[in-house]
Design a protein around this motif. Structure first.
Motif, PDB file in Angstrom:
ATOM      1  N   LEU A 195      -8.007   0.395  -2.573  1.00  0.00           N
ATOM      2  CA  LEU A 195     -10.154   0.693  -1.889  1.00  0.00           C
ATOM      3  C   LEU A 195      -9.828  -1.185  -1.648  1.00  0.00           C
ATOM      4  CD1 LEU A 195     -11.440   2.082  -5.457  1.00  0.00           C
ATOM      5  CD2 LEU A 195     -11.837   2.979  -3.318  1.00  0.00           C
ATOM      6  N   GLU A 196      -8.784  -1.698  -2.346  1.00  0.00           N
ATOM      7  CA  GLU A 196      -9.742  -3.581  -1.450  1.00  0.00           C
ATOM      8  C   GLU A 196      -9.012  -4.057   0.379  1.00  0.00           C
ATOM      9  OE1 GLU A 196      -9.620  -7.788  -2.532  1.00  0.00           O
ATOM     10  OE2 GLU A 196      -9.544  -6.713  -4.258  1.00  0.00           O
ATOM     11  N   PHE A 197      -8.017  -2.721   0.412  1.00  0.00           N
ATOM     12  CA  PHE A 197      -7.291  -2.947   1.591  1.00  0.00           C
ATOM     13  C   PHE A 197      -6.926  -1.588   2.152  1.00  0.00           C
ATOM     14  CE2 PHE A 197      -5.453  -6.403  -1.644  1.00  0.00           C
ATOM     15  CZ  PHE A 197      -5.701  -7.487  -0.811  1.00  0.00           C
ATOM     16  N   ALA A 198      -7.816  -0.845   2.104  1.00  0.00           N
ATOM     17  CA  ALA A 198      -7.682   0.788   2.136  1.00  0.00           C
ATOM     18  C   ALA A 198      -7.790   0.624   4.148  1.00  0.00           C
ATOM     19  CB  ALA A 198      -9.405   1.174   1.769  1.00  0.00           C
ATOM     20  N   PRO A 199      -7.866  -0.393   4.956  1.00  0.00           N
ATOM     21  CA  PRO A 199      -8.464  -0.560   5.746  1.00  0.00           C
ATOM     22  C   PRO A 199      -6.863  -0.842   6.601  1.00  0.00           C
ATOM     23  CG  PRO A 199     -10.248  -1.698   5.615  1.00  0.00           C
ATOM     24  CD  PRO A 199      -9.645  -1.351   4.658  1.00  0.00           C
ATOM     25  N   PHE A 200      -6.090  -2.142   6.138  1.00  0.00           N
ATOM     26  CA  PHE A 200      -5.235  -2.378   6.599  1.00  0.00           C
ATOM     27  C   PHE A 200      -3.849  -0.561   5.420  1.00  0.00           C
ATOM     28  CE2 PHE A 200      -1.281  -4.804   4.678  1.00  0.00           C
ATOM     29  CZ  PHE A 200      -0.931  -5.446   5.678  1.00  0.00           C
ATOM     30  N   ILE A 201      -3.841  -0.347   5.006  1.00  0.00           N
ATOM     31  CA  ILE A 201      -3.219   0.595   5.057  1.00  0.00           C
ATOM     32  C   ILE A 201      -3.055   2.217   5.199  1.00  0.00           C
ATOM     33  CG2 ILE A 201      -2.171   2.520   3.250  1.00  0.00           C
ATOM     34  CD1 ILE A 201      -4.297   0.789   0.735  1.00  0.00           C
ATOM     35  N   GLU A 202      -4.514   1.948   6.112  1.00  0.00           N
ATOM     36  CA  GLU A 202      -5.058   3.081   7.264  1.00  0.00           C
ATOM     37  C   GLU A 202      -4.088   2.801   8.262  1.00  0.00           C
ATOM     38  OE1 GLU A 202      -9.103   5.228   9.178  1.00  0.00           O
ATOM     39  OE2 GLU A 202      -9.010   4.036   7.095  1.00  0.00           O
ATOM     40  N   GLU A 203      -3.828   1.243   8.441  1.00  0.00           N
ATOM     41  CA  GLU A 203      -3.688   1.068   9.822  1.00  0.00           C
ATOM     42  C   GLU A 203      -2.128   1.586  10.139  1.00  0.00           C
ATOM     43  OE1 GLU A 203      -2.965  -2.806  12.725  1.00  0.00           O
ATOM     44  OE2 GLU A 203      -4.662  -2.883  10.743  1.00  0.00           O
ATOM     45  N   PHE A 204      -1.438   1.312   8.492  1.00  0.00           N
ATOM     46  CA  PHE A 204       0.112   1.735   8.945  1.00  0.00           C
ATOM     47  C   PHE A 204       0.343   3.004   8.494  1.00  0.00           C
ATOM     48  CE2 PHE A 204      -0.757  -2.481   9.265  1.00  0.00           C
ATOM     49  CZ  PHE A 204       0.122  -2.960  10.698  1.00  0.00           C
ATOM     50  N   LEU A 205      -0.185   4.062   8.158  1.00  0.00           N
ATOM     51  CA  LEU A 205      -0.149   5.112   7.362  1.00  0.00           C
ATOM     52  C   LEU A 205       1.319   5.703   8.099  1.00  0.00           C
ATOM     53  CD1 LEU A 205      -1.248   6.249   4.536  1.00  0.00           C
ATOM     54  CD2 LEU A 205      -3.066   7.608   5.892  1.00  0.00           C
ATOM     55  N   ASP A 206       1.028   6.078   9.346  1.00  0.00           N
ATOM     56  CA  ASP A 206       1.592   6.929   9.996  1.00  0.00           C
ATOM     57  C   ASP A 206       3.082   6.669   9.626  1.00  0.00           C
ATOM     58  OD1 ASP A 206      -0.276   8.792  10.973  1.00  0.00           O
ATOM     59  OD2 ASP A 206      -0.590   8.123  12.739  1.00  0.00           O
ATOM     60  N   TYR A 207       3.645   4.768   9.634  1.00  0.00           N
ATOM     61  CA  TYR A 207       4.383   4.438   9.049  1.00  0.00           C
ATOM     62  C   TYR A 207       5.065   4.656   7.932  1.00  0.00           C
ATOM     63  CZ  TYR A 207       2.631   2.674  13.603  1.00  0.00           C
ATOM     64  OH  TYR A 207       2.684   2.920  15.041  1.00  0.00           O
ATOM     65  N   PHE A 208       4.668   4.958   6.695  1.00  0.00           N
ATOM     66  CA  PHE A 208       5.337   5.259   5.510  1.00  0.00           C
ATOM     67  C   PHE A 208       6.146   6.517   5.269  1.00  0.00           C
ATOM     68  CE2 PHE A 208       0.995   3.517   3.075  1.00  0.00           C
ATOM     69  CZ  PHE A 208       1.142   1.668   3.747  1.00  0.00           C
ATOM     70  N   PRO A 209       7.086   5.882   4.224  1.00  0.00           N
ATOM     71  CA  PRO A 209       8.181   7.037   3.903  1.00  0.00           C
ATOM     72  C   PRO A 209       7.000   8.192   2.943  1.00  0.00           C
ATOM     73  CG  PRO A 209       8.400   5.060   2.605  1.00  0.00           C
ATOM     74  CD  PRO A 209       7.135   5.140   3.779  1.00  0.00           C
ATOM     75  N   LYS A 210       7.691   9.184   3.453  1.00  0.00           N
ATOM     76  CA  LYS A 210       7.296  10.902   2.287  1.00  0.00           C
ATOM     77  C   LYS A 210       6.501  10.220   0.722  1.00  0.00           C
ATOM     78  CE  LYS A 210       8.180  14.737   0.542  1.00  0.00           C
ATOM     79  NZ  LYS A 210       9.130  15.436   0.347  1.00  0.00           N
ATOM     80  N   GLU A 211       6.825   9.454   0.770  1.00  0.00           N
ATOM     81  CA  GLU A 211       7.273   9.237  -1.068  1.00  0.00           C
ATOM     82  C   GLU A 211       5.769   8.954  -1.039  1.00  0.00           C
ATOM     83  OE1 GLU A 211      10.144   6.103   0.313  1.00  0.00           O
ATOM     84  OE2 GLU A 211      10.050   8.353   0.226  1.00  0.00           O
ATOM     85  N   ARG A 212       6.197   7.752  -0.379  1.00  0.00           N
ATOM     86  CA  ARG A 212       4.880   7.014  -0.691  1.00  0.00           C
ATOM     87  C   ARG A 212       3.152   7.076   0.899  1.00  0.00           C
ATOM     88  NH1 ARG A 212       7.188   0.957   1.796  1.00  0.00           N
ATOM     89  NH2 ARG A 212       8.705   0.643   0.725  1.00  0.00           N
ATOM     90  N   VAL A 213       3.591   8.629   0.829  1.00  0.00           N
ATOM     91  CA  VAL A 213       2.103   8.901   1.488  1.00  0.00           C
ATOM     92  C   VAL A 213       2.185   9.902  -0.157  1.00  0.00           C
ATOM     93  CG1 VAL A 213       1.452  10.960   2.753  1.00  0.00           C
ATOM     94  CG2 VAL A 213       2.954   8.709   3.513  1.00  0.00           C
ATOM     95  N   LEU A 214       2.895  10.798  -0.291  1.00  0.00           N
ATOM     96  CA  LEU A 214       3.212  11.092  -2.029  1.00  0.00           C
ATOM     97  C   LEU A 214       2.372  10.993  -3.335  1.00  0.00           C
ATOM     98  CD1 LEU A 214       3.435  14.561  -3.180  1.00  0.00           C
ATOM     99  CD2 LEU A 214       5.809  13.507  -3.892  1.00  0.00           C
ATOM    100  N   ARG A 215       2.415   8.742  -2.962  1.00  0.00           N
ATOM    101  CA  ARG A 215       1.763   8.175  -4.112  1.00  0.00           C
ATOM    102  C   ARG A 215       0.535   8.608  -3.828  1.00  0.00           C
ATOM    103  NH1 ARG A 215       2.448   5.625  -8.249  1.00  0.00           N
ATOM    104  NH2 ARG A 215       0.732   3.978  -8.533  1.00  0.00           N
ATOM    105  N   LEU A 216      -0.290   8.265  -2.823  1.00  0.00           N
ATOM    106  CA  LEU A 216      -1.022   8.315  -2.049  1.00  0.00           C
ATOM    107  C   LEU A 216      -2.241   9.294  -2.301  1.00  0.00           C
ATOM    108  CD1 LEU A 216      -3.699   5.730  -0.765  1.00  0.00           C
ATOM    109  CD2 LEU A 216      -2.167   6.860   1.513  1.00  0.00           C
ATOM    110  N   CYS A 217      -1.468  10.425  -1.761  1.00  0.00           N
ATOM    111  CA  CYS A 217      -2.139  11.910  -2.168  1.00  0.00           C
ATOM    112  C   CYS A 217      -2.301  11.846  -3.521  1.00  0.00           C
ATOM    113  CB  CYS A 217      -1.392  13.159  -1.682  1.00  0.00           C
ATOM    114  SG  CYS A 217      -1.075  12.983   0.245  1.00  0.00           S
ATOM    115  N   ASN A 218      -1.608  11.931  -4.374  1.00  0.00           N
ATOM    116  CA  ASN A 218      -1.708  11.938  -5.717  1.00  0.00           C
ATOM    117  C   ASN A 218      -2.470  11.116  -6.712  1.00  0.00           C
ATOM    118  OD1 ASN A 218       0.369  13.699  -6.674  1.00  0.00           O
ATOM    119  ND2 ASN A 218       2.014  11.870  -6.721  1.00  0.00           N
TER     120      ASN A 218
END
Length: 319
Positions: free
Chosen positions: A251-274
């Motif tokens: 929640l606090e670093f949402a813009p920072f995460i959003e900026e690099f979301l495309d570069y995250f590996p699958k397991e991290r994207v899956l964790r975010l989705c969860n």
């Protein structure tokens, strides 16, 4: 230059920082190191708590003796035998009450004497810690990195200056870090940008991502331009990825995460989705939409992401 493979000792933990202070009663030198004896004269160190307790006991004993002397004088100069007995009983009762009251306020007296001792011996404490720092420098010069890190860690617990932090980081950068070591990151964060610290932080994140706290992520965001120049974009991606550990960090670093979301590996994207899926009541802002588009683009046929879908729409809400 090859890094040294060494074993780091466990950190000595205390409730209060001052409890690490100790003094050699012979040469009156203070130290915060783990050594039991003074390296100068070989005398055993006395912990500051014992010193303060000793001072308190001496003060109490001295005052009680003075009171007893007054009582004795009262008895000697008593004009009658009855007056002598009255003086004796009154004096004993007064001394007993005085000792009892001191016992009740023993903790307050302890901290009063402690503050007084620290104030009076401030210069001696400074000189002692400087001596400890010189010993650490000598260890670094002789490539005794384990001993140097131990000394700098103990000193750093009492003096958290940028100079001390960076000195220790530079030592740690020469050591082959492992997951079984008692590593730390937040206590070593300096107040300004330092290349040595970022190098150490990136190495630590590879070993234990949980050590990258809110303060560490904020540091990477604040000095992102300098970090990219020195370490490339992957360093920011690594820092952003650590923010996925906790909902509050997301929640606090949402813009920072959003900026690099495309570069995250699958397991991290899956964790975010969860996390987003499990908290539909939270307003995730643009992060939710960006994640939705990423899943539709890269993971639309991945079975691990099926439970986040409803029909042909990719959404993050409970069915």
């Amino acid at each position: 230059m090859a890094k040294q493979a060494i074993q780091l000792s466990k950190k000595k933990r205390t409730i209060y920082r001052f409890q690490k202070l100790k003094m050699c009663k012979k040469c009156h030198r203070y130290s915060v190191l783990k050594d039991e004896t003074c390296p100068t004269c070989g005398t055993k160190f006395a912990g500051i708590e014992n010193l303060v307790k000793s001072i308190s006991k001496k003060r109490l004993t001295t005052e009680v003796i003075r009171l007893l002397l007054v009582v004795c004088l009262g008895i000697l100069f008593a004009p009658t035998i009855h007056t002598m007995y009255y003086s004796l009983f009154a004096g004993l009762i007064f001394c007993t009450c005085y000792i009892a009251l001191n016992s009740m306020f023993l903790k307050s007296e302890y901290f009063h004497q402690l503050k007084k001792l620290l104030r009076v011996d401030f210069r001696k404490i400074q000189a002692g810690i400087q001596f400890d720092s010189d010993l650490a420098k000598a260890d670094i010069t002789e490539a005794k990195l384990a001993q140097a890190d131990e000394k700098l860690r103990e000193i750093g617990d009492l003096i958290s200056t940028d100079r001390m932090k960076i000195r220790r980081v530079m030592v740690l950068n020469k050591i082959a870090l492992r997951s079984d070591m008692e590593l730390e990151l937040e206590p070593l964060i300096p107040s300004s940008y330092d290349k040595n610290f970022v190098k150490y932080a990136l190495e630590v994140v590879k070993i234990n991502r949980t050590l990258m706290t809110k303060k560490g992520i904020a540091y990477f965001i604040h000095y992102r331009d300098a970090i990219v120049i020195d370490f490339g974009m992957d360093s920011l991606i690594a820092a952003a990825g650590t923010a996925l550990r906790m909902k509050l960090y997301i929640l606090e670093f949402a813009p920072f995460i959003e900026e690099f979301l495309d570069y995250f590996p699958k397991e991290r994207v899956l964790r975010l989705c969860n996390i987003i899926h499990a908290n539909p009541e939270i307003d995730w802002g643009g992060l939710k939409e960006t994640t939705l588009r990423l899943v539709a683009k890269k993971y639309s046929y991945d079975p691990d992401f099926k439970r986040f879908m409803r029909g042909k729409e990719r959404v993050f809400s409970h069915a």
